[in-house]
Design an enzyme around this catalytic site. Structure first.
Site, PDB file in Angstrom:
ATOM      1  N   TRP A   1      -6.614   8.845  -5.148  1.00  0.00           N
ATOM      2  CA  TRP A   1      -6.308   8.231  -3.859  1.00  0.00           C
ATOM      3  C   TRP A   1      -6.767   9.209  -2.795  1.00  0.00           C
ATOM      4  O   TRP A   1      -6.300  10.346  -2.732  1.00  0.00           O
ATOM      5  CB  TRP A   1      -4.802   7.960  -3.739  1.00  0.00           C
ATOM      6  CG  TRP A   1      -4.387   7.231  -2.506  1.00  0.00           C
ATOM      7  CD1 TRP A   1      -5.112   6.322  -1.780  1.00  0.00           C
ATOM      8  CD2 TRP A   1      -3.122   7.332  -1.828  1.00  0.00           C
ATOM      9  NE1 TRP A   1      -4.384   5.850  -0.714  1.00  0.00           N
ATOM     10  CE2 TRP A   1      -3.160   6.450  -0.721  1.00  0.00           C
ATOM     11  CE3 TRP A   1      -1.961   8.068  -2.065  1.00  0.00           C
ATOM     12  CZ2 TRP A   1      -2.092   6.312   0.151  1.00  0.00           C
ATOM     13  CZ3 TRP A   1      -0.898   7.931  -1.199  1.00  0.00           C
ATOM     14  CH2 TRP A   1      -0.957   7.044  -0.107  1.00  0.00           C
TER      15      TRP A   1
ATOM     16  N   ARG B   1     -21.495 -14.498 -11.662  1.00  0.00           N
ATOM     17  CA  ARG B   1     -21.491 -15.267 -10.422  1.00  0.00           C
ATOM     18  C   ARG B   1     -22.792 -16.047 -10.326  1.00  0.00           C
ATOM     19  O   ARG B   1     -23.768 -15.734 -11.022  1.00  0.00           O
ATOM     20  CB  ARG B   1     -21.341 -14.338  -9.218  1.00  0.00           C
ATOM     21  CG  ARG B   1     -22.512 -13.396  -9.046  1.00  0.00           C
ATOM     22  CD  ARG B   1     -22.183 -12.275  -8.090  1.00  0.00           C
ATOM     23  NE  ARG B   1     -21.137 -11.414  -8.610  1.00  0.00           N
ATOM     24  CZ  ARG B   1     -20.240 -10.795  -7.846  1.00  0.00           C
ATOM     25  NH1 ARG B   1     -20.273 -10.942  -6.540  1.00  0.00           N
ATOM     26  NH2 ARG B   1     -19.317 -10.029  -8.385  1.00  0.00           N
TER      27      ARG B   1
ATOM     28  N   LYS C   1     -19.607  -6.458   3.434  1.00  0.00           N
ATOM     29  CA  LYS C   1     -18.426  -5.936   4.112  1.00  0.00           C
ATOM     30  C   LYS C   1     -18.386  -6.455   5.542  1.00  0.00           C
ATOM     31  O   LYS C   1     -19.384  -6.415   6.256  1.00  0.00           O
ATOM     32  CB  LYS C   1     -18.432  -4.402   4.087  1.00  0.00           C
ATOM     33  CG  LYS C   1     -17.193  -3.791   4.741  1.00  0.00           C
ATOM     34  CD  LYS C   1     -17.125  -2.301   4.524  1.00  0.00           C
ATOM     35  CE  LYS C   1     -16.842  -1.949   3.076  1.00  0.00           C
ATOM     36  NZ  LYS C   1     -15.498  -2.412   2.642  1.00  0.00           N
TER      37      LYS C   1
ATOM     38  N   ARG D   1     -18.652  -8.910 -11.991  1.00  0.00           N
ATOM     39  CA  ARG D   1     -18.239 -10.231 -12.456  1.00  0.00           C
ATOM     40  C   ARG D   1     -19.428 -11.181 -12.436  1.00  0.00           C
ATOM     41  O   ARG D   1     -20.297 -11.095 -11.563  1.00  0.00           O
ATOM     42  CB  ARG D   1     -17.122 -10.778 -11.567  1.00  0.00           C
ATOM     43  CG  ARG D   1     -15.803 -10.058 -11.728  1.00  0.00           C
ATOM     44  CD  ARG D   1     -14.730 -10.673 -10.836  1.00  0.00           C
ATOM     45  NE  ARG D   1     -15.010 -10.419  -9.421  1.00  0.00           N
ATOM     46  CZ  ARG D   1     -14.276 -10.900  -8.422  1.00  0.00           C
ATOM     47  NH1 ARG D   1     -13.243 -11.674  -8.683  1.00  0.00           N
ATOM     48  NH2 ARG D   1     -14.588 -10.631  -7.171  1.00  0.00           N
TER      49      ARG D   1
ATOM     50  N   TYR E   1       0.844  -1.187   0.000  1.00  0.00           N
ATOM     51  CA  TYR E   1       0.000   0.000   0.000  1.00  0.00           C
ATOM     52  C   TYR E   1       0.879   1.238   0.000  1.00  0.00           C
ATOM     53  O   TYR E   1       2.057   1.185   0.376  1.00  0.00           O
ATOM     54  CB  TYR E   1      -0.932  -0.006   1.224  1.00  0.00           C
ATOM     55  CG  TYR E   1      -2.096   0.940   1.090  1.00  0.00           C
ATOM     56  CD1 TYR E   1      -3.057   0.755   0.102  1.00  0.00           C
ATOM     57  CD2 TYR E   1      -2.243   2.029   1.954  1.00  0.00           C
ATOM     58  CE1 TYR E   1      -4.130   1.623  -0.015  1.00  0.00           C
ATOM     59  CE2 TYR E   1      -3.319   2.895   1.841  1.00  0.00           C
ATOM     60  CZ  TYR E   1      -4.253   2.685   0.854  1.00  0.00           C
ATOM     61  OH  TYR E   1      -5.312   3.555   0.736  1.00  0.00           O
TER      62      TYR E   1
ATOM     63  N   ASN F   1     -14.989   4.838   1.604  1.00  0.00           N
ATOM     64  CA  ASN F   1     -15.654   4.558   0.336  1.00  0.00           C
ATOM     65  C   ASN F   1     -16.607   5.656  -0.134  1.00  0.00           C
ATOM     66  O   ASN F   1     -16.530   6.079  -1.293  1.00  0.00           O
ATOM     67  CB  ASN F   1     -16.377   3.210   0.407  1.00  0.00           C
ATOM     68  CG  ASN F   1     -15.414   2.046   0.532  1.00  0.00           C
ATOM     69  OD1 ASN F   1     -14.281   2.116   0.081  1.00  0.00           O
ATOM     70  ND2 ASN F   1     -15.849   0.970   1.144  1.00  0.00           N
TER      71      ASN F   1
END
Length: 373
Positions: A311, A218, A368, A216, A94, A167
């Site tokens: 960032w 699934r 989460k 994605r 990181y 977030n």
């Protein structure tokens, strides 16, 4: 910023009390019952001495907590999530790495239980979040400097408060800082079921923006699609569908996106670029595929596309604490209005951290992990 404590390398002998956030809050002792002159006490924290696999290097240990004085603020942590950046930090991959040994966690919400004599902006009972990354939130209690904390309103849901400072902030800044979007404009993003992705969907809807959300494939795709549409997503498509020529048909009824948000890299980012409107911008804020962003020369030349990075830690360095607090309050307003909710969460007691760490690194997990103290 300072954190006053000494690490004691003895494993915790007994489990912490179990219970979800709601029941914990009902039995939470009044913050004013703690004194700034309290004697040092033992608290629990998730500590790592070396970088590596979180399952191997993170341990639940005791900390000795110093008495509160001067400009110090004693905080009892209420809840703290496990974010991808937390995992990357433990692994040593990181952009910001704390000095070892370190307490894990960059985000969370706590309640002030005592303040030093020089503290003027906080009082017992206030809710606070970290002002910057690296504070170490995976612990039951800590003493921080006043400047390391930001007060937030205590009238928002606890899960929203615990997941507020990373977030949603990232999502908001990317939506407003790179393109001057107007209601009716569209945005395309990958990793749409991530914490940032869910925040993008909701904040975009609040701003009147339309979203194309890539995920994605699934087994529970329809369930995920329904959940994202409930948040305000207009279109949810898979990575495979993104590559098909028919995807262009989406933009017969909505404008081509002027903004793309990339958290994956590799082929996924190349496909996002292909669907951008001329002069549009792709902002990269993550690299889940661990593959470089590949941009077509013809797209850069003939469509004049722009590639940018974001960032949040760097944004904070470039802006004042007051600007960050204004951002936080803007998001709190959206929460109160029902326009921004916490991502799907699973609450895990601190002593069950191994289960939470493992789940946070599993593929296709949309929930989460939140450590409760």
């Amino acid at each position: 910023m300072r954190v006053r404590c000494a690490l004691l390398w003895a494993r915790t002998p007994a489990q912490l009390p179990r219970g979800l956030l709601a029941s914990w809050c009902r039995h939470y002792h009044a913050a004013s019952s703690y004194s700034a002159s309290a004697d040092p006490s033992r608290v629990r924290a998730l500590v790592y001495e070396n970088h590596g696999d979180p399952a191997k290097v993170v341990e639940l240990r005791n900390l000795e907590l110093a008495a509160t004085g001067g400009s110090d603020v004693r905080v009892r942590m209420l809840a703290a999530p496990i974010n991808p950046s937390d995992i990357n930090m433990i692994q040593g991959n990181y952009g910001l790495l704390p000095k070892l040994p370190a307490v894990g966690g960059n985000e969370g919400v706590g309640q002030v239980v005592a303040v030093g004599s020089s503290v003027t902006g906080l009082k017992p009972g206030d809710w606070v979040i970290p002002a910057s990354a690296g504070l170490g939130t995976w612990r039951t209690e800590a003493v921080f400097s006043e400047e390391a904390l930001i007060e937030i309103p205590s009238d928002i849901p606890l899960q929203s408060a615990a997941t507020l400072s990373v977030n949603p902030c990232t999502a908001y800044r990317m939506l407003v800082d790179f393109e001057q979007l107007q209601p009716g404009d569209s945005v395309i993003q990958n990793a749409s079921n991530s914490g940032v992705g869910q925040a993008v969907i909701q904040i975009a809807a609040a701003l009147g923006l339309r979203t194309v959300n890539v995920v994605r494939d699934r087994p529970d795709l329809q369930k995920l699609t329904n959940r994202l549409k409930d948040l305000g997503a207009e279109h949810v498509i898979t990575e495979e569908e993104l590559r098909k020529p028919e995807t262009k048909n989406l933009f017969k009824d909505m404008p081509q996106p002027r903004l793309a948000l990339n958290c994956v890299g590799g082929k996924s980012s190349t496909e996002l670029l292909r669907h951008l409107a001329p002069g549009g911008t792709m902002v990269t804020y993550g690299g889940m595929a661990k593959q470089p962003v590949t941009a077509s020369v013809s797209l850069l030349i003939f469509k004049d596309l722009k590639l940018r990075g974001f960032w949040l830690s760097q944004w904070k360095k470039n802006h004042s604490p007051d600007e960050f607090k204004r951002l936080i309050l803007t998001l709190c307003d959206l929460i109160r209005q029902g326009q921004l909710t916490a991502p799907a969460c699973t609450e895990v007691p601190l002593q069950n951290y191994q289960r939470a760490l493992g789940a946070s690194m599993e593929p296709f997990v949309s929930s989460k992990q939140i450590l409760t103290m």
